[in-house]
Every structure is written in C-alpha cells, then in structure tokens.
Design a protein around this motif. Structure first.
Motif, PDB file in Angstrom:
ATOM      1  N   PHE A   1      27.774   0.752  68.230  1.00 59.63           N
ATOM      2  CA  PHE A   1      26.716   1.301  68.916  1.00 59.63           C
ATOM      3  C   PHE A   1      25.709   0.196  69.320  1.00 59.63           C
ATOM      4  CE2 PHE A   1      22.271   2.680  68.864  1.00 59.63           C
ATOM      5  CZ  PHE A   1      22.139   3.299  68.774  1.00 59.63           C
TER       6      PHE A   1
ATOM      7  N   GLY B   1      22.053  -1.804  71.248  1.00 58.59           N
ATOM      8  CA  GLY B   1      20.762  -1.144  70.713  1.00 58.59           C
ATOM      9  C   GLY B   1      19.826  -1.900  70.367  1.00 58.59           C
TER      10      GLY B   1
ATOM     11  N   CYS C   1      13.725  -0.653  68.737  1.00 57.17           N
ATOM     12  CA  CYS C   1      13.093   0.905  69.768  1.00 57.17           C
ATOM     13  C   CYS C   1      13.675   1.987  69.505  1.00 57.17           C
ATOM     14  CB  CYS C   1      14.550   0.766  70.782  1.00 57.17           C
ATOM     15  SG  CYS C   1      14.972   2.170  71.912  1.00 57.17           S
TER      16      CYS C   1
ATOM     17  N   THR D   1      14.097   5.658  70.625  1.00 54.68           N
ATOM     18  CA  THR D   1      14.739   5.717  71.463  1.00 54.68           C
ATOM     19  C   THR D   1      17.110   5.999  70.447  1.00 54.68           C
ATOM     20  OG1 THR D   1      14.132   6.743  72.989  1.00 54.68           O
ATOM     21  CG2 THR D   1      16.530   6.875  73.223  1.00 54.68           C
ATOM     22  N   CYS D   2      16.945   4.586  70.534  1.00 55.06           N
ATOM     23  CA  CYS D   2      18.067   3.935  69.543  1.00 55.06           C
ATOM     24  C   CYS D   2      17.864   3.914  68.218  1.00 55.06           C
ATOM     25  CB  CYS D   2      17.931   2.830  69.768  1.00 55.06           C
ATOM     26  SG  CYS D   2      18.334   1.573  71.377  1.00 55.06           S
TER      27      CYS D   2
ATOM     28  N   TYR E   1      26.621  -0.817  63.791  1.00 54.50           N
ATOM     29  CA  TYR E   1      25.195  -1.080  65.080  1.00 54.50           C
ATOM     30  C   TYR E   1      25.309  -2.359  65.678  1.00 54.50           C
ATOM     31  CZ  TYR E   1      20.496  -0.283  66.360  1.00 54.50           C
ATOM     32  OH  TYR E   1      19.629   0.077  67.628  1.00 54.50           O
TER      33      TYR E   1
ATOM     34  N   ASP F   1      22.917  -4.991  67.162  1.00 53.65           N
ATOM     35  CA  ASP F   1      21.325  -5.554  67.603  1.00 53.65           C
ATOM     36  C   ASP F   1      21.677  -6.298  69.407  1.00 53.65           C
ATOM     37  OD1 ASP F   1      18.342  -6.654  68.444  1.00 53.65           O
ATOM     38  OD2 ASP F   1      18.147  -5.098  66.499  1.00 53.65           O
TER      39      ASP F   1
ATOM     40  N   ARG G   1      19.162   1.413  77.128  1.00 47.33           N
ATOM     41  CA  ARG G   1      19.638   1.601  75.652  1.00 47.33           C
ATOM     42  C   ARG G   1      19.897   3.370  75.332  1.00 47.33           C
ATOM     43  NH1 ARG G   1      16.302  -2.376  75.979  1.00 47.33           N
ATOM     44  NH2 ARG G   1      15.076  -1.562  75.304  1.00 47.33           N
ATOM     45  N   PRO G   2      20.799   3.210  74.709  1.00 51.84           N
ATOM     46  CA  PRO G   2      22.139   2.868  73.598  1.00 51.84           C
ATOM     47  C   PRO G   2      23.165   2.609  74.770  1.00 51.84           C
ATOM     48  CG  PRO G   2      21.560   4.770  72.877  1.00 51.84           C
ATOM     49  CD  PRO G   2      20.525   4.859  73.443  1.00 51.84           C
TER      50      PRO G   2
ATOM     51  N   TRP H   1      20.757   7.729  75.883  1.00 55.91           N
ATOM     52  CA  TRP H   1      20.740   9.306  74.911  1.00 55.91           C
ATOM     53  C   TRP H   1      20.064  10.470  75.830  1.00 55.91           C
ATOM     54  CZ3 TRP H   1      23.206   9.943  71.230  1.00 55.91           C
ATOM     55  CH2 TRP H   1      23.383  10.907  70.310  1.00 55.91           C
TER      56      TRP H   1
END
Length: 108
Positions: free
Chosen positions: A3, A5, A9, A11-12, A28, A30, A86-87, A99
């Motif tokens: 992932f 993102g 954020c 949304t993330c 994750y 970043d 992102r993501p 997303w």
C-alpha cells in the motif's frame, strides 16, 4: 499486498483501515517518509500512465514552476513522490490507483 500512500492523507487512512478490516495485511509504504523506488515508479507509470498517476490538483503541483512541471514524469515523481495520486495498491493479482468504488469492489 503493498500500500503506497501518505499517513496524513484522509483517503489513504480510510482505505488502509478498510483493507485491514477486510482481513488484508497491507505493507504500508509512506511515499514521503519511505520514498518510492524508481523501479516501482516506472511500473506505476506503465500501468496507469502519467496523466492518471500525477496529481495535478495537489498543492505540490501548484508549487512547481513550469520547468519542473515539464520534466520527464519519472524524474518529476522521483523528486516529488507526493505528486503521485494515492493510494497505489499492489496485490498478487494487479495494481490499483485511488480508492474509488471500482477499487473497493475488487479488494473488499
């Protein structure tokens, strides 16, 4: 599942929380703190195209001058990884950008 993102954020955060709740264990990355390799960026550019991958509505984009905006997309994203929409989610079966409902339908 990987992932890509930003921890800051909204949304993330929503996407990561939903994926975790659905039983996934995403790794994750970043994009600001960890960075994104040139190889990964190349793969993303091939998969989604520069028009989709580069977020031209971001504050980062608005802060760039015309010469910076005219750079090769890979060079631009390496220098400014937060420009990436992102993501970006990588799974064994594919890559997904954003997303939206289409991505949620596939991954949840």
């Amino acid at each position: 599942m990987k992932f890509y993102g930003l921890k800051t954020c909204d949304t993330c955060r929503k996407a990561f929380k939903a994926l975790t709740a659905a039983g996934h264990a995403p790794d994750y990355v970043d994009v600001r703190a960890d960075g994104v390799s040139a190889d990964s960026l190349s793969v993303f550019l091939d998969a989604f195209g520069a028009e989709a991958l580069i977020n031209r509505k971001s504050t980062t984009w608005r802060g760039l001058d015309d010469a910076e905006r005219a750079q090769d997309p890979l060079t631009l994203l390496q220098a400014n990884p937060t420009l990436m929409k992102r993501p970006v989610i990588e799974t064994d079966t594919g890559r997904y950008l954003g997303w939206g409902k289409d991505v949620q339908d596939v991954l949840l």
